[in-house]
Design a protein around this motif. Structure first.
Motif, PDB file in Angstrom:
ATOM      1  N   TRP A 330       0.838  -1.208   0.000  1.00 30.28           N
ATOM      2  CA  TRP A 330       0.000   0.000   0.000  1.00 30.28           C
ATOM      3  C   TRP A 330       0.867   1.249   0.000  1.00 30.28           C
ATOM      4  N   LEU A 331       1.914   1.262   0.814  1.00 28.42           N
ATOM      5  CA  LEU A 331       2.825   2.405   0.826  1.00 28.42           C
ATOM      6  C   LEU A 331       3.478   2.602  -0.533  1.00 28.42           C
ATOM      7  N   LEU A 332       3.978   1.524  -1.112  1.00 34.02           N
ATOM      8  CA  LEU A 332       4.650   1.621  -2.413  1.00 34.02           C
ATOM      9  C   LEU A 332       3.708   2.152  -3.486  1.00 34.02           C
ATOM     10  N   ALA A 333       2.433   1.835  -3.355  1.00 32.01           N
ATOM     11  CA  ALA A 333       1.457   2.246  -4.361  1.00 32.01           C
ATOM     12  C   ALA A 333       1.041   3.702  -4.242  1.00 32.01           C
ATOM     13  N   GLN A 334       1.367   4.367  -3.124  1.00 33.34           N
ATOM     14  CA  GLN A 334       0.927   5.751  -2.940  1.00 33.34           C
ATOM     15  C   GLN A 334       1.676   6.714  -3.866  1.00 33.34           C
ATOM     16  N   LYS A 335       3.007   6.576  -3.937  1.00 35.75           N
ATOM     17  CA  LYS A 335       3.830   7.424  -4.793  1.00 35.75           C
ATOM     18  C   LYS A 335       5.024   6.600  -5.279  1.00 35.75           C
ATOM     19  N   PRO A 336       5.511   6.858  -6.506  1.00 33.34           N
ATOM     20  CA  PRO A 336       6.646   6.083  -7.017  1.00 33.34           C
ATOM     21  C   PRO A 336       7.972   6.461  -6.383  1.00 33.34           C
ATOM     22  N   TRP A 337       7.986   7.499  -5.543  1.00 31.27           N
ATOM     23  CA  TRP A 337       9.224   7.932  -4.886  1.00 31.27           C
ATOM     24  C   TRP A 337       9.138   7.750  -3.367  1.00 31.27           C
ATOM     25  N   ILE A 338       8.289   6.835  -2.938  1.00 30.04           N
ATOM     26  CA  ILE A 338       8.221   6.438  -1.535  1.00 30.04           C
ATOM     27  C   ILE A 338       8.987   5.132  -1.371  1.00 30.04           C
ATOM     28  N   VAL A 339       9.900   5.094  -0.384  1.00 25.92           N
ATOM     29  CA  VAL A 339      10.739   3.911  -0.155  1.00 25.92           C
ATOM     30  C   VAL A 339      10.677   3.543   1.335  1.00 25.92           C
ATOM     31  N   PRO A 340       9.869   2.567   1.695  1.00 26.13           N
ATOM     32  CA  PRO A 340       9.782   2.173   3.108  1.00 26.13           C
ATOM     33  C   PRO A 340      11.037   1.437   3.558  1.00 26.13           C
ATOM     34  N   ILE A 341      11.322   1.534   4.859  1.00 29.58           N
ATOM     35  CA  ILE A 341      12.511   0.891   5.436  1.00 29.58           C
ATOM     36  C   ILE A 341      12.112   0.047   6.643  1.00 29.58           C
ATOM     37  N   PRO A 342      11.339  -1.017   6.437  1.00 25.98           N
ATOM     38  CA  PRO A 342      10.954  -1.843   7.582  1.00 25.98           C
ATOM     39  C   PRO A 342      12.181  -2.422   8.265  1.00 25.98           C
ATOM     40  N   GLY A 343      12.142  -2.447   9.577  1.00 25.22           N
ATOM     41  CA  GLY A 343      13.240  -3.021  10.343  1.00 25.22           C
ATOM     42  C   GLY A 343      12.824  -4.328  10.983  1.00 25.22           C
ATOM     43  N   THR A 344      13.784  -5.188  11.237  1.00 23.34           N
ATOM     44  CA  THR A 344      13.496  -6.443  11.899  1.00 23.34           C
ATOM     45  C   THR A 344      14.783  -7.023  12.461  1.00 23.34           C
ATOM     46  N   THR A 345      14.634  -7.938  13.400  1.00 22.15           N
ATOM     47  CA  THR A 345      15.775  -8.698  13.903  1.00 22.15           C
ATOM     48  C   THR A 345      15.567 -10.187  13.637  1.00 22.15           C
ATOM     49  N   GLN A 346      14.614 -10.504  12.756  1.00 25.72           N
ATOM     50  CA  GLN A 346      14.299 -11.891  12.415  1.00 25.72           C
ATOM     51  C   GLN A 346      14.463 -12.097  10.915  1.00 25.72           C
ATOM     52  N   MET A 347      15.256 -13.077  10.525  1.00 23.42           N
ATOM     53  CA  MET A 347      15.504 -13.336   9.110  1.00 23.42           C
ATOM     54  C   MET A 347      14.216 -13.582   8.312  1.00 23.42           C
ATOM     55  N   PRO A 348      13.296 -14.445   8.777  1.00 22.32           N
ATOM     56  CA  PRO A 348      12.078 -14.654   7.984  1.00 22.32           C
ATOM     57  C   PRO A 348      11.260 -13.380   7.791  1.00 22.32           C
ATOM     58  N   HIS A 349      11.279 -12.499   8.783  1.00 21.31           N
ATOM     59  CA  HIS A 349      10.538 -11.242   8.646  1.00 21.31           C
ATOM     60  C   HIS A 349      11.164 -10.365   7.565  1.00 21.31           C
ATOM     61  N   MET A 350      12.499 -10.314   7.520  1.00 20.84           N
ATOM     62  CA  MET A 350      13.165  -9.531   6.482  1.00 20.84           C
ATOM     63  C   MET A 350      12.790 -10.051   5.104  1.00 20.84           C
ATOM     64  N   VAL A 351      12.808 -11.375   4.939  1.00 18.54           N
ATOM     65  CA  VAL A 351      12.477 -11.960   3.643  1.00 18.54           C
ATOM     66  C   VAL A 351      11.026 -11.672   3.279  1.00 18.54           C
ATOM     67  N   GLU A 352      10.148 -11.776   4.272  1.00 16.94           N
ATOM     68  CA  GLU A 352       8.738 -11.454   4.026  1.00 16.94           C
ATOM     69  C   GLU A 352       8.581  -9.996   3.602  1.00 16.94           C
ATOM     70  N   ASN A 353       9.257  -9.098   4.282  1.00 14.00           N
ATOM     71  CA  ASN A 353       9.098  -7.673   3.986  1.00 14.00           C
ATOM     72  C   ASN A 353       9.518  -7.337   2.562  1.00 14.00           C
ATOM     73  N   ILE A 354      10.669  -7.844   2.144  1.00 13.35           N
ATOM     74  CA  ILE A 354      11.124  -7.486   0.790  1.00 13.35           C
ATOM     75  C   ILE A 354      10.246  -8.133  -0.270  1.00 13.35           C
ATOM     76  N   GLY A 355       9.561  -9.223   0.084  1.00 13.03           N
ATOM     77  CA  GLY A 355       8.636  -9.837  -0.855  1.00 13.03           C
ATOM     78  C   GLY A 355       7.440  -8.968  -1.167  1.00 13.03           C
ATOM     79  N   ALA A 356       7.187  -7.949  -0.344  1.00  6.80           N
ATOM     80  CA  ALA A 356       6.053  -7.054  -0.592  1.00  6.80           C
ATOM     81  C   ALA A 356       6.198  -6.295  -1.898  1.00  6.80           C
ATOM     82  N   ALA A 357       7.424  -6.124  -2.389  1.00  6.36           N
ATOM     83  CA  ALA A 357       7.628  -5.388  -3.636  1.00  6.36           C
ATOM     84  C   ALA A 357       7.011  -6.098  -4.825  1.00  6.36           C
ATOM     85  N   ALA A 358       6.746  -7.391  -4.695  1.00  5.53           N
ATOM     86  CA  ALA A 358       6.150  -8.145  -5.798  1.00  5.53           C
ATOM     87  C   ALA A 358       4.637  -8.225  -5.703  1.00  5.53           C
TER      88      ALA A 358
END
Length: 401
Positions: A330-358
């Motif tokens: 949803w954030l990515l869809a608001q503007k093409p120059w918005i870049v979210p920076i989700p943080g995590t200390t869990q590897m599966p969460h990081m992988v899940e987060n970057i998968g949102a781009a697809a």
């Protein structure tokens, strides 16, 4: 089940993982990397942004596409490393695992890493410096100055400090801790009400001339200060809290960034874990967890605000995604120059987060989701009053102008 720590997230959509719970993936080799890529072809909502989430045939989830913050090109989703020295729950993460997460993020296409001298203080920059050392020249590293941090001990003292001589010394410390010769994106973390923004821009301009800073930005500033800063030296990015849970920047800041050609970086894009579904009506927070002091998570307000999580879960089922992925898409869809920076200390969460781009959303879906989000009135403040006092501050005029 919901884990009360706020770190684990709810089960994956049944259509995505057939009853596999998020908790079962933590610490399992492959984890979410073994799951299929989400979404289909890019849509107008991902102009200049998402693209394909894969660049390889081994099935590993990768962040797709690039976006621009001003003239600075970064991955469409970055990695915030703030909690890698201490989590919201006040636990100390495993340093080797934090370095592993940073390096795995890079291997999967993340080129944008966000730190600050205040995180730790100082320790997060050391972790990022060690983690990114093997590929330093292939990534964008952002850090921030502005809180009153002792330059030697890292002791956090009251108030702010953006005096030019302090900024210069703070940057020298950053360079050492980050093991680098330049900061790709240097933010003023909060506006110092005692220092004209023109003076701040002046020292950053000098640092850029020396090659120690390449781009600059501001966080949580007042709009007039942003205009003045940009007039002195073009600002590449603004960083503010922004998510479905807190949409305040839509009123003034995001339109101003669009007017001036400045990129926007949402911090806390997952609402300090709330938008992942990790918090429910029975959740309690550890002593020292900032969320304990945020009234949007109080016993009185939380049941109302959980309507937003319910919405995300419905959309997750619809799009075969997790609630957090829907929130990031949803954030990515608001503007093409918005870049979210989700943080995590869990590897599966990081992988899940970057998968949102697809995860693609059509224009009609974005409009529908925006309407639904707008209908939910969030109750409570996003931060304690003592912290909010440092946001939306205007710098004093230069020379009485």
């Amino acid at each position: 089940m919901t884990d009360k720590s706020g770190e684990h997230r709810p089960e994956m959509s049944r259509s995505l993982a057939a009853g596999v719970r998020r908790r079962a993936l933590v610490g399992v080799p492959g984890g979410l990397a073994a799951l299929p890529i989400l979404g289909a072809m890019p849509t107008p909502g991902f102009a200049q942004g998402a693209g394909s989430a894969t660049g390889r045939t081994d099935g590993a989830v990768r962040v797709g596409g690039r976006r621009r913050l001003g003239t600075l090109e970064v991955s469409s989703i970055g990695l915030g490393v703030q909690n890698m020295s201490r989590t919201y729950q006040t636990t100390i993460p495993s340093r080797p695992e934090m370095i592993n997460i940073i390096r795995t993020a890079f291997e999967r296409g993340v080129t944008f890493f966000d730190a600050a001298e205040a995180y730790g203080p100082h320790e997060v920059e050391r972790i990022l410096g060690e983690g990114a050392a093997p590929f330093r020249n292939q990534v964008v590293i952002a850090s921030k100055f502005g809180w009153n941090i002792d330059l030697q001990s890292g002791e956090r003292r009251p108030g702010l400090n953006s005096r030019p001589e302090h900024i210069r010394a703070a940057v020298e410390g950053m360079l050492r801790r980050l093991r680098t010769d330049r900061i790709d994106l240097l933010y003023q973390h909060r506006v110092d009400p005692q220092v004209p923004i023109e003076d701040v821009a002046g020292v950053v301009k000098d640092l850029r001339a020396e090659g120690k800073v390449l781009h600059w930005g501001l966080c949580e500033m007042g709009p007039n200060t942003l205009r003045r800063a940009h007039a002195e030296m073009p600002v590449s990015a603004v960083q503010n809290e922004y998510s479905m849970l807190w949409r305040g920047p839509e009123e003034v800041v995001i339109p101003l960034c669009e007017e001036l050609g400045i990129g926007f970086v949402p911090w806390s894009p997952l609402g300090v874990g709330f938008l992942t579904g990790s918090i429910d009506a029975q959740t309690s927070f550890a002593d020292g967890d900032i969320r304990e002091a945020e009234t949007r998570f109080s016993r009185e307000n939380l049941p109302n605000n959980l309507a937003l999580v319910a919405l995300l879960k419905r959309w997750g089922e619809r799009k075969q995604a997790t609630p957090g992925q829907v929130a990031l898409a949803w954030l990515l869809a608001q503007k093409p120059w918005i870049v979210p920076i989700p943080g995590t200390t869990q590897m599966p969460h990081m992988v899940e987060n970057i998968g949102a781009a697809a995860l693609t959303l059509t224009e009609a879906e974005v409009a529908e989701l925006n309407r639904s989000v707008t209908e939910i009135q969030i109750r409570g403040a996003r931060l304690p009053d003592a912290v909010l006092a440092f946001s939306n501050v205007e710098a004093p005029p230069k020379g009485g102008r």
